[in-house]
Design a protein around this motif. Structure first.
Motif, PDB file in Angstrom:
ATOM      1  N   THR A  23      -5.212  -2.079  -1.648  1.00  0.00           N
ATOM      2  CA  THR A  23      -4.244  -2.103  -2.710  1.00  0.00           C
ATOM      3  C   THR A  23      -5.164  -2.050  -4.088  1.00  0.00           C
ATOM      4  O   THR A  23      -4.724  -1.279  -4.815  1.00  0.00           O
ATOM      5  N   SER A  26      -6.765  -5.483   3.500  1.00  0.00           N
ATOM      6  CA  SER A  26      -5.524  -4.868   2.935  1.00  0.00           C
ATOM      7  C   SER A  26      -5.747  -5.113   1.331  1.00  0.00           C
ATOM      8  O   SER A  26      -5.316  -4.180   0.538  1.00  0.00           O
ATOM      9  N   THR A  39       0.815  -1.258  -0.038  1.00  0.00           N
ATOM     10  CA  THR A  39       0.085  -0.055   0.193  1.00  0.00           C
ATOM     11  C   THR A  39       1.018   1.163  -0.034  1.00  0.00           C
ATOM     12  O   THR A  39       0.586   2.230  -0.756  1.00  0.00           O
ATOM     13  N   SER A  88      -5.273   3.791   4.169  1.00  0.00           N
ATOM     14  CA  SER A  88      -4.115   2.870   3.957  1.00  0.00           C
ATOM     15  C   SER A  88      -3.116   3.272   4.713  1.00  0.00           C
ATOM     16  O   SER A  88      -2.352   2.499   5.502  1.00  0.00           O
TER      17      SER A  88
END
Lengths: 211, 211
Positions: B54, B50, A54, B24
């Motif tokens: 992304t 996550s 990220t 993030s």
């Protein structure tokens, strides 16, 4: 059990030259939050988590080498190590994954926290009745009914609640080792209760034999 | 043990209007791969991993609402549920986190796989000698030495390897329940061995009393 038997082989090797965007897609696809970065000989040269991805995407990094963690900061276990080693590492460091390497330091698998949970919870899922069967097997000449009536007696003494041998049998058929430990307040207490039962039936058995 | 006692309170509530880039950064900072998205009443309205972040960063999504998962696809447990429920969910579904809600369906914590590993491995780390102490405590009138000599005898019978009472004592002082289970080949076998020991010392004790 060795680390090798517990490790997950469904992972991908990353290369330091891999493209951050492409890696992000692969990690989403295989649903893994962590990946090892290896050299041509499959030896660990870096470590990637979704947090690095990220950050890399946000900051426009191109290559994995720009965002990967130092392999010195990654704790590995050997295939031949006891599986327990990975369990303790995971418990103490709150790891999500521990990479496994062979004698040549090549990454061959990953031990994940959820795999450990599966392994450990299987132990808990053993029915208490299985332990009673082991007990009966061991104490040759003691009948199942004798075991149940002794257990009901011990339970009644400990808890003060009246219970019949039949009710006791129902309970142990439906409860697991994990539930029993939690219900009795710990392994030692659960164990002490079983010893009491054993003591009672053995005393009765020895008494009978001497009569 | 209830789910409430096992849950981690170090998590962040996301809002559907939160900015993907900002989220993030927060997830990297608190090092959490999953976050609950809640309404003003802290009730679950979405779920972020996550992988969603992304994808969102790659595709230029702005708001969490654009990338979050449907709360219908998220399995929650209640604070009052047995902790075991979360353990089983994690083991069977390979979950990283199971959110915990109160009676009003408000998210109050998260149960993580690594916390479960910590909990379950504590049980394994009990020294075998503690179980022997519980046994001695229960079998009033049996000395520690009698227990060790009976154990050495049973061990010798089972394994065929000669071992003294002193060596046996050294072993159980240094080994854990987890190691013992793995060494003997499972809980039932470990348990059967202990029953043999108990049987031997009790028979000796009853014999003595009748002499």
């Amino acid at each position: 059990m060795r680390a090798k038997e517990l490790m997950d082989k469904n992972f991908v090797y990353l290369n330091a030259n891999d493209d951050v965007v492409e890696v992000s897609k692969v990690m989403e696809e295989i649903r893994r939050f962590t990946c090892p970065v290896v050299n041509d000989n499959k030896q660990l040269v870096g470590w990637i988590t979704s947090f690095d991805i990220t950050r890399g995407l946000r900051e426009g990094n191109k290559k994995i080498s720009e965002i990967m963690n130092d392999p010195k900061d990654v704790i590995t276990v050997y295939e031949r190590d006891p599986a327990r080693k990975a369990v303790i590492l995971t418990a103490n460091n709150k790891f999500v994954t521990v990479p496994v390497v062979n004698e040549d330091e090549q990454v061959t698998g990953m031990i994940r926290a959820c795999d450990i949970v599966e392994l450990l919870s299987e132990l808990y899922d053993i029915k208490v009745s299985k332990l009673y069967e082991a007990m009966q097997n061991q104490l040759k000449g003691v009948s199942w009914d004798e075991l149940m009536s002794a257990s009901a007696l011990v339970s009644q003494k400990t808890t003060g609640v009246k219970i019949t041998a039949e009710e006791y049998e129902d309970n142990i058929m439906n409860s697991t080792f994990g539930e029993a430990i939690w219900a009795t307040g710990g392994l030692e207490k659960f164990f002490a209760g079983l010893i009491s039962v054993g003591e009672l039936v053995i005393a009765r058995k020895v008494g009978k034999a001497r009569r």
